[in-house]
Design a protein around this motif. Structure first.
Motif, PDB file in Angstrom:
ATOM      1  N   GLN A  60     -84.918  50.317  14.093  1.00  0.00           N
ATOM      2  CA  GLN A  60     -83.996  50.890  13.111  1.00  0.00           C
ATOM      3  C   GLN A  60     -83.575  49.771  12.144  1.00  0.00           C
ATOM      4  N   TRP A  61     -84.399  49.575  11.129  1.00  0.00           N
ATOM      5  CA  TRP A  61     -84.193  48.415  10.251  1.00  0.00           C
ATOM      6  C   TRP A  61     -82.886  48.502   9.476  1.00  0.00           C
ATOM      7  N   GLY A  62     -82.461  49.704   9.091  1.00  0.00           N
ATOM      8  CA  GLY A  62     -81.185  49.826   8.394  1.00  0.00           C
ATOM      9  C   GLY A  62     -80.019  49.391   9.253  1.00  0.00           C
ATOM     10  N   THR A  63     -80.017  49.832  10.508  1.00  0.00           N
ATOM     11  CA  THR A  63     -78.962  49.426  11.435  1.00  0.00           C
ATOM     12  C   THR A  63     -78.989  47.930  11.673  1.00  0.00           C
ATOM     13  N   ILE A  64     -80.186  47.372  11.838  1.00  0.00           N
ATOM     14  CA  ILE A  64     -80.315  45.938  12.093  1.00  0.00           C
ATOM     15  C   ILE A  64     -79.831  45.134  10.888  1.00  0.00           C
ATOM     16  N   ALA A  65     -80.159  45.588   9.673  1.00  0.00           N
ATOM     17  CA  ALA A  65     -79.729  44.863   8.474  1.00  0.00           C
ATOM     18  C   ALA A  65     -78.205  44.843   8.368  1.00  0.00           C
ATOM     19  N   LEU A  66     -77.570  45.967   8.622  1.00  0.00           N
ATOM     20  CA  LEU A  66     -76.107  46.003   8.579  1.00  0.00           C
ATOM     21  C   LEU A  66     -75.499  45.116   9.654  1.00  0.00           C
ATOM     22  N   PHE A  67     -76.104  45.130  10.848  1.00  0.00           N
ATOM     23  CA  PHE A  67     -75.572  44.285  11.909  1.00  0.00           C
ATOM     24  C   PHE A  67     -75.771  42.809  11.577  1.00  0.00           C
ATOM     25  N   PHE A  68     -76.899  42.469  10.960  1.00  0.00           N
ATOM     26  CA  PHE A  68     -77.119  41.088  10.529  1.00  0.00           C
ATOM     27  C   PHE A  68     -75.973  40.632   9.622  1.00  0.00           C
ATOM     28  N   ALA A  69     -75.575  41.492   8.688  1.00  0.00           N
ATOM     29  CA  ALA A  69     -74.513  41.129   7.751  1.00  0.00           C
ATOM     30  C   ALA A  69     -73.221  40.809   8.487  1.00  0.00           C
ATOM     31  N   ALA A  70     -72.931  41.573   9.558  1.00  0.00           N
ATOM     32  CA  ALA A  70     -71.721  41.308  10.334  1.00  0.00           C
ATOM     33  C   ALA A  70     -71.867  40.054  11.179  1.00  0.00           C
ATOM     34  N   ALA A  71     -73.032  39.869  11.803  1.00  0.00           N
ATOM     35  CA  ALA A  71     -73.222  38.772  12.748  1.00  0.00           C
ATOM     36  C   ALA A  71     -73.313  37.412  12.067  1.00  0.00           C
ATOM     37  N   ILE A  72     -73.753  37.382  10.816  1.00  0.00           N
ATOM     38  CA  ILE A  72     -73.942  36.103  10.128  1.00  0.00           C
ATOM     39  C   ILE A  72     -72.626  35.563   9.567  1.00  0.00           C
ATOM     40  N   MET A  73     -71.645  36.417   9.321  1.00  0.00           N
ATOM     41  CA  MET A  73     -70.398  35.957   8.704  1.00  0.00           C
ATOM     42  C   MET A  73     -69.661  34.901   9.537  1.00  0.00           C
ATOM     43  N   PRO A  74     -69.537  35.052  10.864  1.00  0.00           N
ATOM     44  CA  PRO A  74     -68.898  33.962  11.625  1.00  0.00           C
ATOM     45  C   PRO A  74     -69.643  32.642  11.498  1.00  0.00           C
ATOM     46  N   ILE A  75     -70.975  32.693  11.448  1.00  0.00           N
ATOM     47  CA  ILE A  75     -71.748  31.461  11.327  1.00  0.00           C
ATOM     48  C   ILE A  75     -71.541  30.838   9.959  1.00  0.00           C
ATOM     49  N   ILE A 249     -63.174  35.933   2.754  1.00  0.00           N
ATOM     50  CA  ILE A 249     -64.364  36.596   2.225  1.00  0.00           C
ATOM     51  C   ILE A 249     -65.305  36.987   3.358  1.00  0.00           C
ATOM     52  N   ALA A 250     -65.516  36.068   4.302  1.00  0.00           N
ATOM     53  CA  ALA A 250     -66.383  36.369   5.443  1.00  0.00           C
ATOM     54  C   ALA A 250     -65.833  37.542   6.247  1.00  0.00           C
ATOM     55  N   SER A 251     -64.514  37.591   6.432  1.00  0.00           N
ATOM     56  CA  SER A 251     -63.904  38.690   7.184  1.00  0.00           C
ATOM     57  C   SER A 251     -64.057  40.012   6.452  1.00  0.00           C
ATOM     58  N   CYS A 252     -63.916  40.003   5.138  1.00  0.00           N
ATOM     59  CA  CYS A 252     -64.053  41.245   4.366  1.00  0.00           C
ATOM     60  C   CYS A 252     -65.491  41.762   4.403  1.00  0.00           C
ATOM     61  N   VAL A 253     -66.458  40.871   4.230  1.00  0.00           N
ATOM     62  CA  VAL A 253     -67.861  41.301   4.296  1.00  0.00           C
ATOM     63  C   VAL A 253     -68.182  41.828   5.689  1.00  0.00           C
ATOM     64  N   CYS A 254     -67.685  41.129   6.710  1.00  0.00           N
ATOM     65  CA  CYS A 254     -67.909  41.566   8.093  1.00  0.00           C
ATOM     66  C   CYS A 254     -67.280  42.938   8.327  1.00  0.00           C
ATOM     67  N   ALA A 255     -66.085  43.154   7.806  1.00  0.00           N
ATOM     68  CA  ALA A 255     -65.409  44.443   7.994  1.00  0.00           C
ATOM     69  C   ALA A 255     -66.201  45.578   7.359  1.00  0.00           C
ATOM     70  N   MET A 256     -66.734  45.363   6.170  1.00  0.00           N
ATOM     71  CA  MET A 256     -67.528  46.407   5.519  1.00  0.00           C
ATOM     72  C   MET A 256     -68.804  46.695   6.301  1.00  0.00           C
ATOM     73  N   ALA A 257     -69.462  45.629   6.782  1.00  0.00           N
ATOM     74  CA  ALA A 257     -70.690  45.825   7.550  1.00  0.00           C
ATOM     75  C   ALA A 257     -70.409  46.523   8.875  1.00  0.00           C
ATOM     76  N   VAL A 258     -69.332  46.133   9.547  1.00  0.00           N
ATOM     77  CA  VAL A 258     -68.983  46.761  10.821  1.00  0.00           C
ATOM     78  C   VAL A 258     -68.625  48.228  10.611  1.00  0.00           C
ATOM     79  N   GLY A 259     -67.879  48.517   9.550  1.00  0.00           N
ATOM     80  CA  GLY A 259     -67.544  49.907   9.262  1.00  0.00           C
ATOM     81  C   GLY A 259     -68.776  50.773   9.050  1.00  0.00           C
ATOM     82  N   ALA A 260     -69.825  50.180   8.468  1.00  0.00           N
ATOM     83  CA  ALA A 260     -71.046  50.940   8.205  1.00  0.00           C
ATOM     84  C   ALA A 260     -71.958  51.042   9.414  1.00  0.00           C
ATOM     85  N   VAL A 261     -71.922  50.054  10.304  1.00  0.00           N
ATOM     86  CA  VAL A 261     -72.900  50.010  11.395  1.00  0.00           C
ATOM     87  C   VAL A 261     -72.324  50.426  12.735  1.00  0.00           C
ATOM     88  N   ARG A 262     -71.020  50.514  12.871  1.00  0.00           N
ATOM     89  CA  ARG A 262     -70.421  50.722  14.190  1.00  0.00           C
ATOM     90  C   ARG A 262     -70.923  51.989  14.860  1.00  0.00           C
TER      91      ARG A 262
END
Length: 271
Positions: A60-75, A249-262
């Motif tokens: 599920q590449w769409g799901t993986i892409a959204l999760f990548f956006a969330a997972a990369i923000m802490p790094i 900024i990282a938290s906001c991007v992560c929040a949007m990605a999490v909202g879309a992928v959760r």
């Protein structure tokens, strides 16, 4: 040079493990054919043939892409802190560069691995939390903002050091859960490809953009147009504000990605 020494020791050991693994496989039992003189039937041939399905089937590449956006923000925030905290401590706390490096290195040496171990313990201890990994990443990243503010604006060196320690703990949990979630979303047949893409994006976004974004924000805050309130900060104040802004900024991007992928992530875990 010192960090290369363990590799010099490990490479021969890993090569030896590989050779022993090959020898173990070579002496394993062969396929037992009860009638070796007879030609195999079409059904038997079909059973022995390797599957022809694509290795990426079911990904599920769409799901993986959204999760990548969330997972990369802490790094991204981890790399920004690693790049700029020594400079911040030198400018703002009035200590020598060597002292800043030793202080931050000692704190990070213990607290960053402790955060990742805590993330692993949580995922092992509470299996029901596996469905909520995106939310855990977001909560851990948002929780970093308070110690990040402390390390930037705390009046004393001790308060700043405590802020670094707590930020390392929360970011360690977030980064571990990000990598854990990538494995949860990756079918075994495509895991190598997905992990390769993830690590490439970590290098591009986390390692590349994090420090660059903080430096650009600090430059703008220190010397930007005074008409919009910038250009009046000291270098230390501008750098601290920029580092905290990077965390926001990282938290906001992560929040949007999490909202879309959760929801998608929870569906995948329930399947």
């Amino acid at each position: 040079m010192i960090t290369a020494l363990p590799n010099i020791v490990m490479i021969p050991l890993l090569a030896g493990l590989r050779k022993r693994d090959v020898r173990h496989r070579s002496v394993g039992p062969a396929f037992d054919d009860p009638m070796p003189d007879m030609l195999p039937s079409p059904s038997a041939t079909a059973l022995r043939a390797p599957p022809r399905a694509s290795a990426h089937a079911g990904v599920q590449w769409g799901t993986i892409a959204l999760f990548f956006a969330a997972a990369i923000m802490p790094i991204m925030l981890i790399q920004a802190m690693g790049a700029w905290l020594p400079t911040l401590f030198v400018r703002d706390r009035g200590i020598l560069p060597a002292q800043a490096a030793m202080l931050l290195g000692a704190i990070t040496l213990f607290t960053a691995p402790a955060g990742q171990l805590a993330g692993g313990w949580l995922m092992t201890r509470f299996a029901s939390w596996h469905r909520h990994v995106p939310a855990i990443i977001l909560v851990s990243l948002i929780a970093t903002l308070l110690p990040l503010a402390a390390l930037v604006w705390a009046p004393g060196l001790a308060g700043a050091g405590v802020g670094v320690a707590i930020a390392n703990l929360t970011l360690g949990i977030a980064s571990f859960c990000g990598l854990f979630g990538v494995q949860m979303l990756s079918p075994v047949s495509a895991r190598i490809t997905i992990n390769g893409i993830f690590f490439a994006l970590v290098t591009l976004v986390g390692v590349g953009i994090g420090p660059l974004l903080t430096g650009a924000l600090a430059t703008f805050a220190h010397s930007g147009p005074a008409t919009i309130g910038a250009g009046t900060m000291s270098p230390a104040g501008a750098l601290g504000t920029a580092l905290f802004t990077t965390g926001v900024i990282a938290s906001c991007v992560c929040a949007m990605a999490v909202g879309a992928v959760r929801y998608r992530y929870r569906q995948h875990c329930a399947a």
